[in-house]
Design an enzyme around this catalytic site. Structure first.
Site, PDB file in Angstrom:
ATOM      1  N   ARG A 183       0.851  -1.202   0.000  1.00 13.79           N
ATOM      2  CA  ARG A 183       0.000   0.000   0.000  1.00 13.79           C
ATOM      3  C   ARG A 183       0.876   1.237   0.000  1.00 13.79           C
ATOM      4  O   ARG A 183       1.875   1.291   0.720  1.00 13.79           O
ATOM      5  CB  ARG A 183      -0.878  -0.021   1.254  1.00 13.79           C
ATOM      6  CG  ARG A 183      -1.692   1.227   1.471  1.00 13.79           C
ATOM      7  CD  ARG A 183      -2.663   1.064   2.613  1.00 13.79           C
ATOM      8  NE  ARG A 183      -3.709   0.103   2.310  1.00 13.79           N
ATOM      9  CZ  ARG A 183      -4.838  -0.032   3.010  1.00 13.79           C
ATOM     10  NH1 ARG A 183      -5.068   0.719   4.054  1.00 13.79           N
ATOM     11  NH2 ARG A 183      -5.746  -0.925   2.664  1.00 13.79           N
TER      12      ARG A 183
ATOM     13  N   LYS B 172      -7.046 -13.762   6.682  1.00 16.39           N
ATOM     14  CA  LYS B 172      -7.649 -13.907   5.353  1.00 16.39           C
ATOM     15  C   LYS B 172      -7.150 -15.193   4.674  1.00 16.39           C
ATOM     16  O   LYS B 172      -7.918 -15.958   4.116  1.00 16.39           O
ATOM     17  CB  LYS B 172      -7.285 -12.678   4.499  1.00 16.39           C
ATOM     18  CG  LYS B 172      -8.233 -12.458   3.351  1.00 16.39           C
ATOM     19  CD  LYS B 172      -7.840 -11.266   2.508  1.00 16.39           C
ATOM     20  CE  LYS B 172      -7.936  -9.952   3.232  1.00 16.39           C
ATOM     21  NZ  LYS B 172      -7.906  -8.802   2.302  1.00 16.39           N
TER      22      LYS B 172
ATOM     23  N   LYS C 249       2.377  -7.597   5.113  1.00 17.24           N
ATOM     24  CA  LYS C 249       1.912  -6.401   4.399  1.00 17.24           C
ATOM     25  C   LYS C 249       3.080  -5.430   4.298  1.00 17.24           C
ATOM     26  O   LYS C 249       3.989  -5.448   5.129  1.00 17.24           O
ATOM     27  CB  LYS C 249       0.761  -5.749   5.182  1.00 17.24           C
ATOM     28  CG  LYS C 249      -0.082  -4.793   4.385  1.00 17.24           C
ATOM     29  CD  LYS C 249      -1.226  -5.474   3.673  1.00 17.24           C
ATOM     30  CE  LYS C 249      -2.040  -4.500   2.850  1.00 17.24           C
ATOM     31  NZ  LYS C 249      -3.231  -5.139   2.250  1.00 17.24           N
TER      32      LYS C 249
ATOM     33  N   ASP D 166      -2.200  -2.791  -3.868  1.00 17.80           N
ATOM     34  CA  ASP D 166      -3.165  -2.387  -2.836  1.00 17.80           C
ATOM     35  C   ASP D 166      -3.491  -0.918  -3.124  1.00 17.80           C
ATOM     36  O   ASP D 166      -3.123  -0.387  -4.186  1.00 17.80           O
ATOM     37  CB  ASP D 166      -2.519  -2.571  -1.452  1.00 17.80           C
ATOM     38  CG  ASP D 166      -3.549  -2.604  -0.339  1.00 17.80           C
ATOM     39  OD1 ASP D 166      -4.117  -3.666  -0.095  1.00 17.80           O
ATOM     40  OD2 ASP D 166      -3.790  -1.552   0.284  1.00 17.80           O
TER      41      ASP D 166
ATOM     42  N   THR E 212     -12.008  -9.750  -6.196  1.00 16.15           N
ATOM     43  CA  THR E 212     -12.452  -9.217  -4.895  1.00 16.15           C
ATOM     44  C   THR E 212     -13.926  -8.822  -4.973  1.00 16.15           C
ATOM     45  O   THR E 212     -14.723  -9.172  -4.098  1.00 16.15           O
ATOM     46  CB  THR E 212     -11.589  -8.011  -4.461  1.00 16.15           C
ATOM     47  OG1 THR E 212     -10.223  -8.417  -4.416  1.00 16.15           O
ATOM     48  CG2 THR E 212     -12.003  -7.487  -3.097  1.00 16.15           C
TER      49      THR E 212
ATOM     50  N   GLY F 122     -17.868   4.144  -1.457  1.00 18.88           N
ATOM     51  CA  GLY F 122     -16.634   4.002  -2.240  1.00 18.88           C
ATOM     52  C   GLY F 122     -16.883   3.190  -3.496  1.00 18.88           C
ATOM     53  O   GLY F 122     -17.150   1.992  -3.421  1.00 18.88           O
TER      54      GLY F 122
ATOM     55  N   LYS G 249     -12.107   0.785  -7.535  1.00 18.94           N
ATOM     56  CA  LYS G 249     -11.886  -0.441  -8.317  1.00 18.94           C
ATOM     57  C   LYS G 249     -12.858  -1.561  -7.905  1.00 18.94           C
ATOM     58  O   LYS G 249     -13.473  -2.182  -8.751  1.00 18.94           O
ATOM     59  CB  LYS G 249     -10.434  -0.912  -8.129  1.00 18.94           C
ATOM     60  CG  LYS G 249      -9.393   0.038  -8.730  1.00 18.94           C
ATOM     61  CD  LYS G 249      -8.031  -0.600  -8.833  1.00 18.94           C
ATOM     62  CE  LYS G 249      -7.368  -0.838  -7.498  1.00 18.94           C
ATOM     63  NZ  LYS G 249      -6.888   0.375  -6.804  1.00 18.94           N
ATOM     64  N   VAL G 250     -13.015  -1.787  -6.601  1.00 29.90           N
ATOM     65  CA  VAL G 250     -13.895  -2.880  -6.152  1.00 29.90           C
ATOM     66  C   VAL G 250     -15.358  -2.413  -6.120  1.00 29.90           C
ATOM     67  O   VAL G 250     -16.231  -3.056  -6.713  1.00 29.90           O
ATOM     68  CB  VAL G 250     -13.490  -3.394  -4.742  1.00 29.90           C
ATOM     69  CG1 VAL G 250     -14.439  -4.499  -4.295  1.00 29.90           C
ATOM     70  CG2 VAL G 250     -12.057  -3.899  -4.742  1.00 29.90           C
TER      71      VAL G 250
ATOM     72  N   SER H  66     -16.021  -4.682   0.933  1.00 30.80           N
ATOM     73  CA  SER H  66     -14.628  -5.099   0.690  1.00 30.80           C
ATOM     74  C   SER H  66     -13.610  -4.419   1.595  1.00 30.80           C
ATOM     75  O   SER H  66     -12.485  -4.898   1.709  1.00 30.80           O
ATOM     76  CB  SER H  66     -14.241  -4.782  -0.760  1.00 30.80           C
ATOM     77  OG  SER H  66     -14.017  -3.396  -0.918  1.00 30.80           O
TER      78      SER H  66
END
Ligand code: NAD
Length: 366
Positions: A53, A77, A89, A123, A158, A188, A191-192, A269
Protein backbone atom coordinates in the site's frame (compact mmCIF):
# COMPACT_ATOMS: atom_id res chain seq x y z
CA UNK A 1 22.45 4.57 23.02
CA UNK A 2 20.72 6.67 25.71
CA UNK A 3 17.98 5.29 27.91
CA UNK A 4 15.15 7.04 26.03
CA UNK A 5 16.09 5.36 22.72
CA UNK A 6 16.47 2.05 24.51
CA UNK A 7 12.95 2.45 25.92
CA UNK A 8 11.53 3.07 22.40
CA UNK A 9 13.08 -0.09 21.01
CA UNK A 10 11.71 -2.08 23.92
CA UNK A 11 8.24 -0.67 23.13
CA UNK A 12 8.55 -1.91 19.56
CA UNK A 13 8.94 -5.46 20.81
CA UNK A 14 5.97 -4.96 23.13
CA UNK A 15 3.96 -3.77 20.13
CA UNK A 16 4.93 -6.94 18.23
CA UNK A 17 3.92 -9.10 21.20
CA UNK A 18 0.43 -7.54 21.36
CA UNK A 19 -0.77 -9.39 18.25
CA UNK A 20 2.06 -11.91 17.86
CA UNK A 21 3.97 -10.33 14.94
CA UNK A 22 7.08 -12.22 13.84
CA UNK A 23 9.09 -9.47 12.15
CA UNK A 24 9.11 -5.78 11.22
CA UNK A 25 11.48 -4.44 8.55
CA UNK A 26 12.15 -0.74 7.87
CA UNK A 27 13.45 0.01 4.35
CA UNK A 28 15.09 3.33 3.39
CA UNK A 29 16.66 4.47 0.13
CA UNK A 30 17.09 8.28 0.03
CA UNK A 31 17.71 8.83 -3.70
CA UNK A 32 14.48 7.11 -4.80
CA UNK A 33 12.67 8.58 -1.79
CA UNK A 34 11.77 5.12 -0.50
CA UNK A 35 10.53 4.88 3.07
CA UNK A 36 8.70 1.64 3.68
CA UNK A 37 7.74 -0.74 6.46
CA UNK A 38 7.11 -4.45 6.02
CA UNK A 39 5.38 -6.42 8.76
CA UNK A 40 5.32 -10.20 8.79
CA UNK A 41 2.63 -11.36 11.17
CA UNK A 42 2.53 -15.16 11.06
CA UNK A 43 4.07 -17.73 8.72
CA UNK A 44 2.50 -20.89 10.16
CA UNK A 45 0.68 -21.57 6.90
CA UNK A 46 3.51 -20.59 4.52
CA UNK A 47 5.45 -17.56 3.25
CA UNK A 48 3.85 -14.21 4.03
CA UNK A 49 1.62 -12.74 1.33
CA UNK A 50 -0.02 -9.32 1.39
CA UNK A 51 -0.47 -6.09 -0.52
CA UNK A 52 1.90 -3.17 -0.97
CA UNK A 53 0.00 0.00 0.00
CA UNK A 54 1.27 3.51 -0.78
CA UNK A 55 -0.17 6.30 1.31
CA UNK A 56 0.83 9.76 2.48
CA UNK A 57 0.86 8.83 6.18
CA UNK A 58 1.10 11.82 8.52
CA UNK A 59 3.62 10.05 10.78
CA UNK A 60 5.80 6.93 10.85
CA UNK A 61 3.75 5.81 13.86
CA UNK A 62 0.55 5.92 11.78
CA UNK A 63 2.20 3.88 9.01
CA UNK A 64 3.49 1.35 11.55
CA UNK A 65 0.07 0.92 13.17
CA UNK A 66 -1.49 0.42 9.72
CA UNK A 67 1.02 -2.19 8.56
CA UNK A 68 0.74 -4.13 11.82
CA UNK A 69 -3.06 -4.23 11.65
CA UNK A 70 -3.17 -5.05 7.93
CA UNK A 71 -0.55 -7.83 8.15
CA UNK A 72 -2.49 -9.54 10.94
CA UNK A 73 -5.62 -9.31 8.78
CA UNK A 74 -3.73 -11.13 6.00
CA UNK A 75 -2.98 -14.09 8.29
CA UNK A 76 -6.70 -14.38 9.00
CA UNK A 77 -7.65 -13.91 5.35
CA UNK A 78 -5.28 -16.66 4.16
CA UNK A 79 -6.44 -19.05 6.87
CA UNK A 80 -10.13 -18.54 6.14
CA UNK A 81 -9.59 -18.71 2.37
CA UNK A 82 -7.67 -21.97 3.00
CA UNK A 83 -4.53 -21.03 1.05
CA UNK A 84 -0.98 -21.98 2.07
CA UNK A 85 0.34 -18.50 2.81
CA UNK A 86 0.98 -16.51 5.94
CA UNK A 87 0.19 -12.88 6.73
CA UNK A 88 2.32 -9.91 5.76
CA UNK A 89 1.91 -6.40 4.40
CA UNK A 90 4.06 -3.55 3.14
CA UNK A 91 3.34 0.16 3.43
CA UNK A 92 5.23 2.76 1.42
CA UNK A 93 5.15 6.21 2.98
CA UNK A 94 4.50 8.86 0.32
CA UNK A 95 2.00 10.43 -2.02
CA UNK A 96 0.97 7.91 -4.73
CA UNK A 97 0.72 10.83 -7.19
CA UNK A 98 4.49 11.25 -6.93
CA UNK A 99 5.55 7.61 -7.40
CA UNK A 100 8.36 6.89 -9.87
CA UNK A 101 9.83 3.71 -11.43
CA UNK A 102 13.02 3.98 -9.29
CA UNK A 103 10.94 3.73 -6.14
CA UNK A 104 9.51 0.38 -7.22
CA UNK A 105 12.90 -0.92 -8.36
CA UNK A 106 14.26 -0.02 -4.92
CA UNK A 107 11.39 -1.94 -3.30
CA UNK A 108 12.26 -4.86 -5.59
CA UNK A 109 15.91 -4.80 -4.43
CA UNK A 110 14.83 -5.09 -0.81
CA UNK A 111 12.31 -7.87 -1.46
CA UNK A 112 14.86 -9.88 -3.44
CA UNK A 113 16.80 -10.17 -0.17
CA UNK A 114 13.87 -11.94 1.51
CA UNK A 115 14.36 -15.00 -0.68
CA UNK A 116 10.70 -16.01 -0.79
CA UNK A 117 9.72 -15.14 2.79
CA UNK A 118 7.37 -12.34 1.64
CA UNK A 119 5.32 -11.91 -1.56
CA UNK A 120 3.29 -8.81 -2.35
CA UNK A 121 0.43 -7.68 -4.60
CA UNK A 122 -1.11 -4.29 -5.38
CA UNK A 123 -3.16 -2.39 -2.84
CA UNK A 124 -4.45 1.16 -2.39
CA UNK A 125 -2.01 3.54 -4.09
CA UNK A 126 -0.18 0.90 -6.18
CA UNK A 127 -1.03 -0.50 -9.62
CA UNK A 128 -0.05 -3.56 -11.66
CA UNK A 129 2.06 -1.23 -13.86
CA UNK A 130 4.21 -0.18 -10.86
CA UNK A 131 5.04 -3.83 -10.29
CA UNK A 132 6.43 -4.18 -13.81
CA UNK A 133 9.37 -2.03 -12.58
CA UNK A 134 9.64 -3.84 -9.26
CA UNK A 135 9.65 -7.27 -10.90
CA UNK A 136 12.89 -6.41 -12.76
CA UNK A 137 14.63 -6.74 -9.39
CA UNK A 138 12.73 -9.56 -7.69
CA UNK A 139 10.22 -12.38 -8.20
CA UNK A 140 8.34 -11.35 -5.05
CA UNK A 141 5.61 -9.44 -6.94
CA UNK A 142 2.25 -10.84 -8.07
CA UNK A 143 -0.65 -9.27 -9.95
CA UNK A 144 1.35 -7.79 -12.84
CA UNK A 145 -0.68 -6.97 -15.98
CA UNK A 146 -1.63 -10.07 -17.96
CA UNK A 147 0.60 -8.98 -20.86
CA UNK A 148 3.57 -9.28 -18.46
CA UNK A 149 2.57 -12.80 -17.40
CA UNK A 150 0.76 -11.78 -14.22
CA UNK A 151 -2.85 -12.50 -13.22
CA UNK A 152 -3.82 -8.83 -13.51
CA UNK A 153 -6.04 -6.58 -11.44
CA UNK A 154 -7.18 -8.26 -8.19
CA UNK A 155 -10.22 -6.01 -7.78
CA UNK A 156 -12.26 -8.19 -10.14
CA UNK A 157 -12.12 -11.38 -8.01
CA UNK A 158 -12.45 -9.22 -4.90
CA UNK A 159 -15.70 -7.70 -6.21
CA UNK A 160 -16.93 -11.21 -7.15
CA UNK A 161 -16.19 -12.43 -3.63
CA UNK A 162 -18.18 -9.58 -2.08
CA UNK A 163 -21.00 -10.32 -4.53
CA UNK A 164 -20.99 -13.98 -3.34
CA UNK A 165 -21.08 -12.74 0.26
CA UNK A 166 -24.05 -10.50 -0.55
CA UNK A 167 -25.98 -13.34 -2.15
CA UNK A 168 -25.26 -15.65 0.81
CA UNK A 169 -26.46 -12.92 3.19
CA UNK A 170 -29.72 -12.44 1.26
CA UNK A 171 -30.22 -16.21 1.33
CA UNK A 172 -29.69 -16.25 5.10
CA UNK A 173 -31.97 -13.26 5.72
CA UNK A 174 -34.79 -13.94 3.27
CA UNK A 175 -34.38 -17.57 2.14
CA UNK A 176 -33.79 -16.33 -1.43
CA UNK A 177 -30.54 -14.94 -2.86
CA UNK A 178 -32.06 -13.00 -5.75
CA UNK A 179 -30.90 -9.38 -6.07
CA UNK A 180 -34.04 -8.26 -7.92
CA UNK A 181 -35.68 -5.39 -6.01
CA UNK A 182 -33.12 -5.40 -3.19
CA UNK A 183 -31.51 -2.13 -2.07
CA UNK A 184 -27.81 -1.52 -1.41
CA UNK A 185 -25.72 1.39 -0.12
CA UNK A 186 -22.13 1.35 -1.38
CA UNK A 187 -19.48 3.53 0.27
CA UNK A 188 -16.63 4.00 -2.24
CA UNK A 189 -17.05 3.15 -5.91
CA UNK A 190 -13.38 2.73 -6.85
CA UNK A 191 -11.89 -0.44 -8.32
CA UNK A 192 -13.90 -2.88 -6.15
CA UNK A 193 -17.00 -0.82 -5.26
CA UNK A 194 -17.50 0.29 -8.88
CA UNK A 195 -17.40 -3.30 -10.15
CA UNK A 196 -19.69 -4.41 -7.34
CA UNK A 197 -22.24 -1.71 -8.22
CA UNK A 198 -22.26 -2.94 -11.84
CA UNK A 199 -22.78 -6.58 -10.76
CA UNK A 200 -25.70 -5.62 -8.51
CA UNK A 201 -27.34 -3.32 -11.06
CA UNK A 202 -27.10 -6.00 -13.78
CA UNK A 203 -29.31 -8.21 -11.63
CA UNK A 204 -32.05 -5.69 -10.91
CA UNK A 205 -30.90 -4.13 -7.63
CA UNK A 206 -31.28 -0.49 -6.59
CA UNK A 207 -28.05 1.21 -5.47
CA UNK A 208 -27.26 4.24 -3.34
CA UNK A 209 -23.62 5.15 -3.90
CA UNK A 210 -21.09 7.62 -2.46
CA UNK A 211 -17.47 8.50 -3.10
CA UNK A 212 -15.21 11.42 -2.21
CA UNK A 213 -14.39 11.56 -5.96
CA UNK A 214 -17.75 12.74 -7.33
CA UNK A 215 -16.98 11.82 -10.96
CA UNK A 216 -16.76 8.09 -10.04
CA UNK A 217 -20.39 8.22 -8.86
CA UNK A 218 -21.54 10.17 -11.91
CA UNK A 219 -20.09 7.56 -14.30
CA UNK A 220 -22.13 4.82 -12.63
CA UNK A 221 -25.29 6.89 -12.41
CA UNK A 222 -25.10 7.78 -16.11
CA UNK A 223 -25.32 4.07 -16.95
CA UNK A 224 -28.52 3.52 -14.93
CA UNK A 225 -30.10 6.80 -13.76
CA UNK A 226 -33.37 5.10 -12.70
CA UNK A 227 -31.80 2.81 -10.13
CA UNK A 228 -28.74 4.77 -8.93
CA UNK A 229 -28.91 7.56 -6.35
CA UNK A 230 -25.80 9.51 -5.30
CA UNK A 231 -25.42 10.30 -1.58
CA UNK A 232 -22.94 12.24 0.55
CA UNK A 233 -19.93 10.10 1.44
CA UNK A 234 -20.34 10.77 5.16
CA UNK A 235 -24.05 9.93 5.19
CA UNK A 236 -24.23 6.81 3.01
CA UNK A 237 -24.17 4.50 6.05
CA UNK A 238 -27.48 6.03 7.22
CA UNK A 239 -29.42 4.93 4.13
CA UNK A 240 -32.32 2.51 4.75
CA UNK A 241 -31.39 -0.57 2.72
CA UNK A 242 -30.98 -4.34 2.76
CA UNK A 243 -27.18 -4.24 2.74
CA UNK A 244 -24.58 -1.56 3.45
CA UNK A 245 -21.34 -2.27 1.54
CA UNK A 246 -18.26 -0.38 2.81
CA UNK A 247 -15.76 -0.44 -0.08
CA UNK A 248 -13.44 2.46 0.80
CA UNK A 249 -11.72 2.94 4.14
CA UNK A 250 -11.41 0.94 7.39
CA UNK A 251 -12.95 1.74 10.79
CA UNK A 252 -16.34 2.72 9.34
CA UNK A 253 -18.24 0.55 11.84
CA UNK A 254 -17.76 2.38 15.13
CA UNK A 255 -19.63 3.71 18.15
CA UNK A 256 -20.79 6.77 16.17
CA UNK A 257 -21.91 5.08 12.93
CA UNK A 258 -23.42 1.83 14.25
CA UNK A 259 -26.42 3.52 15.96
CA UNK A 260 -27.11 5.32 12.65
CA UNK A 261 -27.18 2.18 10.47
CA UNK A 262 -30.55 1.33 8.92
CA UNK A 263 -29.54 -1.83 7.06
CA UNK A 264 -30.17 -5.52 7.78
CA UNK A 265 -26.53 -6.48 7.09
CA UNK A 266 -23.05 -5.14 6.31
CA UNK A 267 -21.10 -6.84 3.50
CA UNK A 268 -18.23 -4.94 1.86
CA UNK A 269 -14.63 -5.10 0.69
CA UNK A 270 -12.94 -2.55 2.96
CA UNK A 271 -10.29 -4.01 5.27
CA UNK A 272 -10.68 -3.64 9.05
CA UNK A 273 -14.25 -2.32 8.96
CA UNK A 274 -14.80 -2.80 12.70
CA UNK A 275 -13.13 -0.02 14.62
CA UNK A 276 -12.83 -2.24 17.74
CA UNK A 277 -13.82 -5.81 18.57
CA UNK A 278 -16.66 -4.50 20.78
CA UNK A 279 -18.29 -3.09 17.65
CA UNK A 280 -18.95 -6.66 16.50
CA UNK A 281 -20.93 -7.25 19.71
CA UNK A 282 -22.87 -4.01 19.20
CA UNK A 283 -23.87 -5.06 15.67
CA UNK A 284 -25.03 -8.43 17.01
CA UNK A 285 -27.05 -6.69 19.75
CA UNK A 286 -28.77 -4.59 17.09
CA UNK A 287 -29.42 -7.70 14.94
CA UNK A 288 -27.35 -6.39 12.05
CA UNK A 289 -25.54 -9.27 10.33
CA UNK A 290 -21.89 -8.45 9.70
CA UNK A 291 -19.99 -10.42 7.05
CA UNK A 292 -16.37 -10.60 8.33
CA UNK A 293 -14.38 -8.44 5.91
CA UNK A 294 -11.40 -10.76 5.67
CA UNK A 295 -13.67 -13.55 4.43
CA UNK A 296 -15.73 -11.69 1.84
CA UNK A 297 -12.82 -9.63 0.45
CA UNK A 298 -10.52 -12.65 0.00
CA UNK A 299 -11.00 -12.85 -3.81
CA UNK A 300 -7.88 -10.78 -4.53
CA UNK A 301 -5.76 -12.88 -2.18
CA UNK A 302 -7.12 -16.06 -3.78
CA UNK A 303 -6.02 -14.77 -7.20
CA UNK A 304 -2.53 -13.83 -5.94
CA UNK A 305 -2.09 -17.18 -4.13
CA UNK A 306 -3.28 -19.08 -7.20
CA UNK A 307 -0.78 -17.21 -9.39
CA UNK A 308 2.07 -18.19 -7.03
CA UNK A 309 0.90 -21.81 -6.81
CA UNK A 310 0.50 -22.14 -10.58
CA UNK A 311 -3.33 -22.55 -10.65
CA UNK A 312 -5.73 -21.34 -13.35
CA UNK A 313 -8.53 -18.78 -13.63
CA UNK A 314 -10.98 -21.63 -13.00
CA UNK A 315 -9.28 -22.28 -9.63
CA UNK A 316 -9.77 -18.60 -8.72
CA UNK A 317 -13.44 -18.66 -9.74
CA UNK A 318 -14.19 -21.88 -7.83
CA UNK A 319 -12.43 -20.72 -4.64
CA UNK A 320 -14.06 -17.28 -4.79
CA UNK A 321 -17.50 -18.89 -5.19
CA UNK A 322 -16.88 -20.88 -2.00
CA UNK A 323 -17.11 -17.59 -0.04
CA UNK A 324 -20.90 -18.07 -0.33
CA UNK A 325 -20.93 -21.33 1.68
CA UNK A 326 -18.15 -20.14 4.01
CA UNK A 327 -20.19 -17.11 5.04
CA UNK A 328 -23.39 -19.12 5.55
CA UNK A 329 -21.40 -21.37 7.90
CA UNK A 330 -20.19 -18.34 9.89
CA UNK A 331 -23.79 -17.05 10.21
CA UNK A 332 -24.95 -20.49 11.42
CA UNK A 333 -22.19 -20.78 14.04
CA UNK A 334 -22.87 -17.21 15.19
CA UNK A 335 -26.60 -17.96 15.64
CA UNK A 336 -26.05 -21.38 17.30
CA UNK A 337 -23.42 -20.18 19.76
CA UNK A 338 -24.92 -16.71 20.19
CA UNK A 339 -21.60 -15.00 19.40
CA UNK A 340 -20.84 -12.15 16.95
CA UNK A 341 -19.97 -13.22 13.42
CA UNK A 342 -16.47 -11.74 13.78
CA UNK A 343 -15.84 -14.03 16.74
CA UNK A 344 -17.18 -17.07 14.86
CA UNK A 345 -14.76 -16.32 12.00
CA UNK A 346 -11.80 -15.78 14.36
CA UNK A 347 -12.49 -19.14 16.02
CA UNK A 348 -12.41 -20.89 12.64
CA UNK A 349 -9.08 -19.23 11.83
CA UNK A 350 -7.55 -20.21 15.17
CA UNK A 351 -8.60 -23.83 14.63
CA UNK A 352 -7.01 -23.90 11.14
CA UNK A 353 -3.75 -22.33 12.36
CA UNK A 354 -3.51 -24.78 15.26
CA UNK A 355 -4.13 -27.77 12.98
CA UNK A 356 -1.35 -26.76 10.60
CA UNK A 357 1.04 -25.86 13.44
CA UNK A 358 0.42 -29.34 14.82
CA UNK A 359 1.24 -30.92 11.42
CA UNK A 360 4.56 -29.05 11.43
CA UNK A 361 5.60 -31.15 14.43
CA UNK A 362 6.15 -34.01 11.97
CA UNK A 363 9.68 -33.97 10.51
CA UNK A 364 9.30 -34.25 6.72
CA UNK A 365 12.95 -34.42 5.64
CA UNK A 366 15.21 -31.75 4.15
P1 NAD B 1 -9.72 2.22 -4.67
O1 NAD B 1 -8.72 3.18 -4.18
O2 NAD B 1 -9.75 1.85 -6.12
O3 NAD B 1 -11.22 2.68 -4.29
C1 NAD B 1 -11.55 3.27 -3.08
C2 NAD B 1 -12.58 4.34 -3.40
O4 NAD B 1 -13.07 4.87 -2.17
C3 NAD B 1 -12.02 5.51 -4.21
O5 NAD B 1 -12.88 5.80 -5.29
C4 NAD B 1 -11.98 6.66 -3.19
O6 NAD B 1 -12.20 7.92 -3.80
C5 NAD B 1 -13.12 6.29 -2.27
N1 NAD B 1 -13.05 6.82 -0.92
C6 NAD B 1 -11.96 7.03 -0.16
N2 NAD B 1 -12.34 7.48 1.06
C7 NAD B 1 -13.69 7.53 1.05
C8 NAD B 1 -14.68 7.88 2.00
N3 NAD B 1 -14.34 8.31 3.22
N4 NAD B 1 -15.99 7.80 1.64
C9 NAD B 1 -16.34 7.39 0.41
N5 NAD B 1 -15.45 7.04 -0.54
C10 NAD B 1 -14.15 7.11 -0.22
O7 NAD B 1 -9.51 0.91 -3.75
P2 NAD B 1 -10.11 -0.54 -4.00
O8 NAD B 1 -9.05 -1.41 -4.58
O9 NAD B 1 -11.44 -0.43 -4.64
O10 NAD B 1 -10.27 -1.03 -2.49
C11 NAD B 1 -11.39 -0.59 -1.70
C12 NAD B 1 -11.29 -1.22 -0.32
O11 NAD B 1 -11.28 -2.65 -0.45
C13 NAD B 1 -9.99 -0.87 0.43
O12 NAD B 1 -10.27 -0.82 1.82
C14 NAD B 1 -9.08 -2.04 0.16
O13 NAD B 1 -8.10 -2.24 1.16
C15 NAD B 1 -10.09 -3.18 0.16
N6 NAD B 1 -9.64 -4.34 -0.60
C16 NAD B 1 -9.32 -4.23 -1.92
C17 NAD B 1 -8.89 -5.36 -2.61
C18 NAD B 1 -8.55 -5.29 -4.07
O14 NAD B 1 -8.33 -6.37 -4.66
N7 NAD B 1 -8.48 -4.14 -4.70
C19 NAD B 1 -8.79 -6.59 -1.96
C20 NAD B 1 -9.16 -6.67 -0.61
C21 NAD B 1 -9.58 -5.54 0.06
Amino acid sequence: MDSLQHQSIQDLFDLMDEDGHEQIIFCRHPSSGLKAIIAIHDTTLGPALGGCRMQDYATTEEALQDVLKLSKGMTYKSAIADVDFGGGKMVVIGDPKEKRPELFRAIGRFLAGFKGRFYTGTDMGTDPEDFVHARRESQAFVGLPKCYGGSGDTSLPTAHGVYQGIRATLKYLYGDDSLEGRTFAIQGVGKVGGKLANLLLQEGATCYIADIEANRCLEIQERDPQRVTICNWDEIHKVACDIFAPCAIGGVLNYLTIPELRCRAVVGSANNQLSREEDGFELQRREIWYAPDYLVNAGGLIQAATELEGGTEETVIAKTKSIYEGLLEIYRVSAQENIPTCQAADQLVDRRLNKVADLHRIYSGR
